[in-house]
Design an enzyme around this catalytic site. Sequence first.
Site, PDB file in Angstrom:
ATOM      1  N   ARG A 115      -5.500 -10.768  20.199  1.00  0.00           N
ATOM      2  CA  ARG A 115      -4.348  -9.872  20.445  1.00  0.00           C
ATOM      3  C   ARG A 115      -3.121 -10.174  19.579  1.00  0.00           C
ATOM      4  NH1 ARG A 115      -5.856 -10.439  25.942  1.00  0.00           N
ATOM      5  NH2 ARG A 115      -7.158  -8.685  26.554  1.00  0.00           N
ATOM      6  N   HIS A 161      -2.706  11.011  -2.394  1.00  0.00           N
ATOM      7  CA  HIS A 161      -3.923  10.683  -1.641  1.00  0.00           C
ATOM      8  C   HIS A 161      -5.003  11.733  -1.874  1.00  0.00           C
ATOM      9  CE1 HIS A 161      -1.931   7.814   1.478  1.00  0.00           C
ATOM     10  NE2 HIS A 161      -2.447   7.162   0.452  1.00  0.00           N
ATOM     11  N   HIS A 186      -3.907   3.507  -7.069  1.00  0.00           N
ATOM     12  CA  HIS A 186      -3.039   4.119  -6.058  1.00  0.00           C
ATOM     13  C   HIS A 186      -1.663   4.483  -6.641  1.00  0.00           C
ATOM     14  CE1 HIS A 186      -1.118   4.893  -2.232  1.00  0.00           C
ATOM     15  NE2 HIS A 186      -0.202   3.983  -2.505  1.00  0.00           N
ATOM     16  N   GLU A 208       7.193   4.606  12.166  1.00  0.00           N
ATOM     17  CA  GLU A 208       7.062   5.921  11.541  1.00  0.00           C
ATOM     18  C   GLU A 208       7.038   7.078  12.544  1.00  0.00           C
ATOM     19  OE1 GLU A 208       4.766   5.988   7.893  1.00  0.00           O
ATOM     20  OE2 GLU A 208       4.408   8.109   8.154  1.00  0.00           O
ATOM     21  N   ASN A 264       6.663   7.971   1.948  1.00  0.00           N
ATOM     22  CA  ASN A 264       5.423   8.564   1.449  1.00  0.00           C
ATOM     23  C   ASN A 264       5.668   9.615   0.375  1.00  0.00           C
ATOM     24  OD1 ASN A 264       3.705   7.035   3.077  1.00  0.00           O
ATOM     25  ND2 ASN A 264       4.156   8.344   4.819  1.00  0.00           N
ATOM     26  N   LYS A 289      13.323  -0.308   1.220  1.00  0.00           N
ATOM     27  CA  LYS A 289      12.305  -0.156   2.261  1.00  0.00           C
ATOM     28  C   LYS A 289      12.837  -0.713   3.581  1.00  0.00           C
ATOM     29  CE  LYS A 289       7.468  -0.457   3.390  1.00  0.00           C
ATOM     30  NZ  LYS A 289       6.090  -0.547   2.967  1.00  0.00           N
ATOM     31  N   HIS A 301       2.892  10.726  -1.889  1.00  0.00           N
ATOM     32  CA  HIS A 301       1.636  10.209  -1.346  1.00  0.00           C
ATOM     33  C   HIS A 301       0.697  11.292  -0.821  1.00  0.00           C
ATOM     34  CE1 HIS A 301       3.659   6.433  -1.871  1.00  0.00           C
ATOM     35  NE2 HIS A 301       2.665   5.735  -1.370  1.00  0.00           N
ATOM     36  N   ARG A 314      10.724   7.092   8.374  1.00  0.00           N
ATOM     37  CA  ARG A 314       9.857   6.239   7.553  1.00  0.00           C
ATOM     38  C   ARG A 314       8.895   7.071   6.684  1.00  0.00           C
ATOM     39  NH1 ARG A 314       6.978   0.407   8.852  1.00  0.00           N
ATOM     40  NH2 ARG A 314       5.817   0.316   6.906  1.00  0.00           N
ATOM     41  N   GLU A 356       5.894   2.843  -7.415  1.00  0.00           N
ATOM     42  CA  GLU A 356       6.536   2.702  -6.092  1.00  0.00           C
ATOM     43  C   GLU A 356       8.012   2.327  -6.256  1.00  0.00           C
ATOM     44  OE1 GLU A 356       4.964   3.606  -3.412  1.00  0.00           O
ATOM     45  OE2 GLU A 356       2.816   3.251  -3.687  1.00  0.00           O
ATOM     46  N   LYS A 394       2.884  -2.499   8.034  1.00  0.00           N
ATOM     47  CA  LYS A 394       1.693  -1.641   8.172  1.00  0.00           C
ATOM     48  C   LYS A 394       0.479  -2.446   7.719  1.00  0.00           C
ATOM     49  CE  LYS A 394       3.368   3.081   7.612  1.00  0.00           C
ATOM     50  NZ  LYS A 394       3.336   4.283   6.744  1.00  0.00           N
TER      51      LYS A 394
HETATM   52  P1  NAD Z   1      -5.238  -4.649  -5.084  1.00  0.00           P
HETATM   53  O1  NAD Z   1      -4.930  -5.472  -3.934  1.00  0.00           O
HETATM   54  O2  NAD Z   1      -6.603  -4.071  -5.205  1.00  0.00           O
HETATM   55  O3  NAD Z   1      -4.895  -5.464  -6.404  1.00  0.00           O
HETATM   56  C1  NAD Z   1      -5.111  -4.862  -7.664  1.00  0.00           C
HETATM   57  C2  NAD Z   1      -5.976  -5.736  -8.566  1.00  0.00           C
HETATM   58  O4  NAD Z   1      -5.187  -6.822  -9.056  1.00  0.00           O
HETATM   59  C3  NAD Z   1      -7.161  -6.382  -7.866  1.00  0.00           C
HETATM   60  O5  NAD Z   1      -8.248  -6.416  -8.758  1.00  0.00           O
HETATM   61  C4  NAD Z   1      -6.662  -7.792  -7.581  1.00  0.00           C
HETATM   62  O6  NAD Z   1      -7.692  -8.724  -7.437  1.00  0.00           O
HETATM   63  C5  NAD Z   1      -5.848  -8.053  -8.809  1.00  0.00           C
HETATM   64  N1  NAD Z   1      -4.776  -9.041  -8.671  1.00  0.00           N
HETATM   65  C6  NAD Z   1      -3.946  -9.221  -7.631  1.00  0.00           C
HETATM   66  N2  NAD Z   1      -2.999 -10.097  -7.949  1.00  0.00           N
HETATM   67  C7  NAD Z   1      -3.235 -10.504  -9.201  1.00  0.00           C
HETATM   68  C8  NAD Z   1      -2.595 -11.406 -10.083  1.00  0.00           C
HETATM   69  N3  NAD Z   1      -1.451 -12.008  -9.765  1.00  0.00           N
HETATM   70  N4  NAD Z   1      -3.136 -11.616 -11.303  1.00  0.00           N
HETATM   71  C9  NAD Z   1      -4.263 -10.963 -11.673  1.00  0.00           C
HETATM   72  N5  NAD Z   1      -4.902 -10.074 -10.901  1.00  0.00           N
HETATM   73  C10 NAD Z   1      -4.389  -9.852  -9.675  1.00  0.00           C
HETATM   74  O7  NAD Z   1      -4.235  -3.384  -5.204  1.00  0.00           O
HETATM   75  P2  NAD Z   1      -2.693  -3.203  -4.883  1.00  0.00           P
HETATM   76  O8  NAD Z   1      -2.239  -2.132  -5.794  1.00  0.00           O
HETATM   77  O9  NAD Z   1      -1.964  -4.483  -4.836  1.00  0.00           O
HETATM   78  O10 NAD Z   1      -2.708  -2.653  -3.396  1.00  0.00           O
HETATM   79  C11 NAD Z   1      -3.327  -1.430  -3.082  1.00  0.00           C
HETATM   80  C12 NAD Z   1      -3.610  -1.419  -1.602  1.00  0.00           C
HETATM   81  O11 NAD Z   1      -2.372  -1.533  -0.888  1.00  0.00           O
HETATM   82  C13 NAD Z   1      -4.272  -0.160  -1.124  1.00  0.00           C
HETATM   83  O12 NAD Z   1      -5.307  -0.495  -0.234  1.00  0.00           O
HETATM   84  C14 NAD Z   1      -3.163   0.572  -0.382  1.00  0.00           C
HETATM   85  O13 NAD Z   1      -3.666   1.389   0.652  1.00  0.00           O
HETATM   86  C15 NAD Z   1      -2.376  -0.580   0.154  1.00  0.00           C
HETATM   87  N6  NAD Z   1      -0.972  -0.254   0.454  1.00  0.00           N
HETATM   88  C16 NAD Z   1      -0.502  -0.617   1.677  1.00  0.00           C
HETATM   89  C17 NAD Z   1       0.818  -0.362   1.998  1.00  0.00           C
HETATM   90  C18 NAD Z   1       1.362  -0.829   3.315  1.00  0.00           C
HETATM   91  O14 NAD Z   1       2.496  -0.477   3.644  1.00  0.00           O
HETATM   92  N7  NAD Z   1       0.638  -1.620   4.064  1.00  0.00           N
HETATM   93  C19 NAD Z   1       1.677   0.257   1.075  1.00  0.00           C
HETATM   94  C20 NAD Z   1       1.147   0.601  -0.167  1.00  0.00           C
HETATM   95  C21 NAD Z   1      -0.177   0.348  -0.483  1.00  0.00           C
HETATM   96  N1  GLY Z   2       4.066   2.549   2.233  1.00  0.00           N
HETATM   97  C1  GLY Z   2       4.665   3.364   3.243  1.00  0.00           C
HETATM   98  C2  GLY Z   2       5.164   2.613   4.422  1.00  0.00           C
HETATM   99  O1  GLY Z   2       5.112   1.407   4.468  1.00  0.00           O
HETATM  100  O2  GLY Z   2       5.604   3.214   5.355  1.00  0.00           O
END
Ligand code: NAD
Ligand code: GLY
Length: 359
Positions: free
Chosen positions: A118, A249, A262, A234, A242, A224, A245, A238, A182, A140
Amino acid sequence: MNEVHIALDERSYDIHIGKALLSDHSLLTSSLKGRQVVVISNETVAPLYLEQIERALVDYEVHTILLSDGEHTKNLNTYSEIIDQMIAVPCDRRCTIIALGGGVIGDIAGFVAATYQRGIPFVQVPTTLLAQVDSSVGGKTGVNHPVGKNMIGAFHQPQKVITDLDTLSTLDDRQFSAGLAEVIKYGLINDFVFFQWIEQNLEKVMSKDADALTFIISRSCESKRDIVEQDEQEQGVRALLNLGHTFGHAIETATEYVEWLHGEAVALGMVMAADLSRRLGWIDQADCQRLNQVLVAARLPVALRQPIDPVVLRKLMQGDKKVLDGSLRLVLMKSLGEAVIVEDVDNELIMETLQGFAG
Ligand code: NAD
Ligand code: GLY
């Protein structure tokens, strides 16, 4: 080192932004509750940075879980495997999870932390620009379902975010640019002065100048923060985060998550949101061009490579999580630096935008 404080009552925390932070052992250990730590990372990031984390944790019982690299791991199967491993240890409720990696690792590790017994504490150590300016902040967490991204999840704030700028030195240029999408987004939402600063200083940012990076990451996190503090879960404002997005998406889904990162899809989505805002008479062609110029300078796409059927895109947009009671809500721009959430946009205008870009 810069600090950004997120004030959410008992869920408040700090984001630490600076160089060589992974060597600051007390920064990491001061947020640990018990003796057990589970570090979740992946096969790409672990060889680069895991040793530094482990050096800080010599006095702790550390368990490391390494995932294969990629968005495809962000699913319920991987989640369940992580839980199985933690139960086998067994990890107790004072165990802290450390998420070492990009947004994929942060999202799944955060979701495990939100739900294991939990809820247990977790620390975000974001290593992509996108994770540093967006996904590690705001709580999130979640995983994807075959029918849609981030369909399963929870709000769970970290204990702390440790953003070590040095990790960006190993990130490839395409991923870095995806994170910049972003950053530009925050300027468009409510900070025109920041947008102008990005326009004027993009060269320094692209060369990963430490002061410029500290500035854009801090300002993005503050932006943010200002929204998340008003609306943690949200219910309203919030959704502004997006911007780009809903279109983005739909493009990611239509291209099966292989063609665009992304952040690149968000860049395309912001161009489309700007075009629709222009059709509504809110911004003009010069504003659209200005946005395109900054995106191109950040090495981001402003047009699709292959056409996508506008009807398919429109249908995919309807699956967006912002759709409520069947009504599509879009984030558009009254001006550069003033985004708004709008319902009931004339569908013909939406289709004109989609046809202009995708058809
Ligand atoms: P990712 O985590 O896939 O990382 C991108 C690539 O970079 C991967 O191959 C990873 O292994 C590599 N990498 C990471 N750090 C590195 C470093 N320092 N040196 C070399 N390589 C490195 O992608 P991302 O763009 O970081 O994140 C995308 C994800 O985040 C998606 O799943 C998206 O839905 C999510 N997201 C979540 C939120 C949220 O609010 N929670 C907001 C935006 C995006
Ligand atoms: N990336 C959008 C949010 O965190 O709300």
